[in-house]
Design an enzyme around this catalytic site. Structure first.
Site, PDB file in Angstrom:
ATOM      1  N   HIS A  95     -11.535  -6.137   8.389  1.00  0.00           N
ATOM      2  CA  HIS A  95     -12.176  -5.810   7.118  1.00  0.00           C
ATOM      3  C   HIS A  95     -13.445  -4.975   7.316  1.00  0.00           C
ATOM      4  O   HIS A  95     -14.327  -4.974   6.466  1.00  0.00           O
ATOM      5  CB  HIS A  95     -12.547  -7.083   6.343  1.00  0.00           C
ATOM      6  CG  HIS A  95     -11.381  -7.892   5.903  1.00  0.00           C
ATOM      7  ND1 HIS A  95     -10.694  -8.724   6.761  1.00  0.00           N
ATOM      8  CD2 HIS A  95     -10.761  -8.000   4.700  1.00  0.00           C
ATOM      9  CE1 HIS A  95      -9.719  -9.318   6.095  1.00  0.00           C
ATOM     10  NE2 HIS A  95      -9.730  -8.894   4.848  1.00  0.00           N
ATOM     11  N   GLU A 140       0.818  -1.217   0.000  1.00  0.00           N
ATOM     12  CA  GLU A 140       0.000   0.000   0.000  1.00  0.00           C
ATOM     13  C   GLU A 140       0.851   1.266   0.000  1.00  0.00           C
ATOM     14  O   GLU A 140       0.526   2.242  -0.682  1.00  0.00           O
ATOM     15  CB  GLU A 140      -0.945  -0.008   1.202  1.00  0.00           C
ATOM     16  CG  GLU A 140      -2.089  -1.004   1.105  1.00  0.00           C
ATOM     17  CD  GLU A 140      -1.687  -2.434   1.419  1.00  0.00           C
ATOM     18  OE1 GLU A 140      -2.478  -3.362   1.165  1.00  0.00           O
ATOM     19  OE2 GLU A 140      -0.562  -2.630   1.947  1.00  0.00           O
TER      20      GLU A 140
END
Length: 339
Positions: A129, A60
């Site tokens: 998540h 990322e």
């Protein structure tokens, strides 16, 4: 006019920009051949080519750093972080580089990047998540933070974000990708085909950043929400019978404070709803802004309905999720309370 769910509306926005602006490109984990974990970028690589929509390694920080460099050299990268929970490895790049570039260079360089990421709970994603990190981005000067609640807004806001010359964090409430969710998890699912905002123009249009939408007019209390919580709040208002004015903020930075203040001055009461944890959440900033600007109009303390101050639980998803029962209780309490 075509009917789309939020996934299709976002895909349409990306398709429009790739087709009309040669400086745009898309990259991220699995966004190319696979079309993204939620299929938002499905078909775009096949249509626009490997150099316009491509996959990256699982890094990322590297994805964001690459986008910053591209933006400084005149491109408009649109990057996907697969889940908002995984954006933290890129946080230093976003805060120390992307958000500061225009200021640090005295306007010589800027960073027109759009960072898309699914966020929020309601899909049993557990603690890794399901998080809602919008407040940590709202705190960073130089970043804009956008959160749609309908397919129509999703496309228009995404196009407006891509055309911004400063970095935008574009958070997509994954629980409402396929249909509006009112928080009643034990009832049949609804689709966007049944909702007026499921009608989405096929071509280019924008929804201005920093422009809130009054979803429902009312006189007794103002409800401020964004993302999935707009639909949960609407359900709570209907079920309690409280004459509430529901405002969808749509973007929290920039914030349409004028619409918020006008509504709270009219109703004299306010309930703030968001899925993120309460402590340090964006609801605290909203509450402070209302107190500063509407103090002499308030007839009761500002109420907040939020996620709990714990990691997002898997087994107790619906105890954590701010459902219509909790929102309805706050509405009644706020209307009955006296400052």
């Amino acid at each position: 006019m075509p009917r789309m769910n939020m996934i299709q509306a976002l895909n349409s926005a990306l398709d429009v920009k790739l087709a009309t602006d040669p400086d745009t490109l898309i990259f991220g984990e699995d966004v190319g051949y696979f079309g993204g974990v939620f299929r938002v970028t499905e078909g775009l690589q096949q249509k626009h080519g490997l150099t316009r929509c491509f996959d990256t390694p699982i890094s990322e920080g590297g994805i964001v750093a690459t986008a910053i460099g591209m933006g400084a050299y005149g491109l408009r990268p649109i990057i996907e972080i697969q889940f908002a929970d995984y954006i933290l490895p890129a946080y230093d790049q976003l805060v120390s580089e992307a958000a500061r570039l225009r200021y640090r260079s005295n306007g010589e360089f800027w960073c027109p990047i759009t960072v898309r990421s699914p966020y929020g709970g309601g899909i049993f994603g557990g603690q890794t998540h399901s998080q809602s990190p919008e407040a940590i981005f709202a705190h960073v000067t130089g970043l804009k933070t956008v959160i749609p609640s309908t397919p129509y807004d999703a496309k228009g806001l995404l196009l407006a974000s891509i055309e911004e010359d400063d970095p935008v964090i574009f958070l997509e409430p994954k629980r409402i990708y396929n249909g509006p969710f009112d928080g009643h998890y034990d009832k049949p699912l609804k689709t966007w085909a049944e909702h007026p905002a499921g009608e989405v123009p096929a071509g280019h249009y924008t929804v201005p950043l920093g422009s809130a939408a009054i979803v429902r007019s009312g006189k007794e209390v103002t409800v401020l929400a964004y993302g999935t919580m707009v639909h949960v709040s609407a359900a709570a208002i209907k079920e309690t019978g409280v004459d509430a004015e529901l405002i969808d903020l749509r973007s929290i930075v920039p914030l349409d404070i004028d619409t918020v203040v006008a509504s709270v001055k009219k109703t004299g009461r306010c309930v703030i709803v968001h899925e993120a944890s309460r402590y340090g959440g964006f609801g605290g900033e909203l509450s402070a802004l209302i107190q500063e600007r509407c103090f002499y109009h308030l007839q009761a303390p500002v109420e907040r309905v939020c996620g709990w101050d714990t990691p997002y639980p898997h087994a107790f998803e619906w105890d954590y999720f701010p459902g219509p029962m909790r929102v309805g209780k706050a509405l009644k309490h706020c209307v009955e309370a006296v400052a």
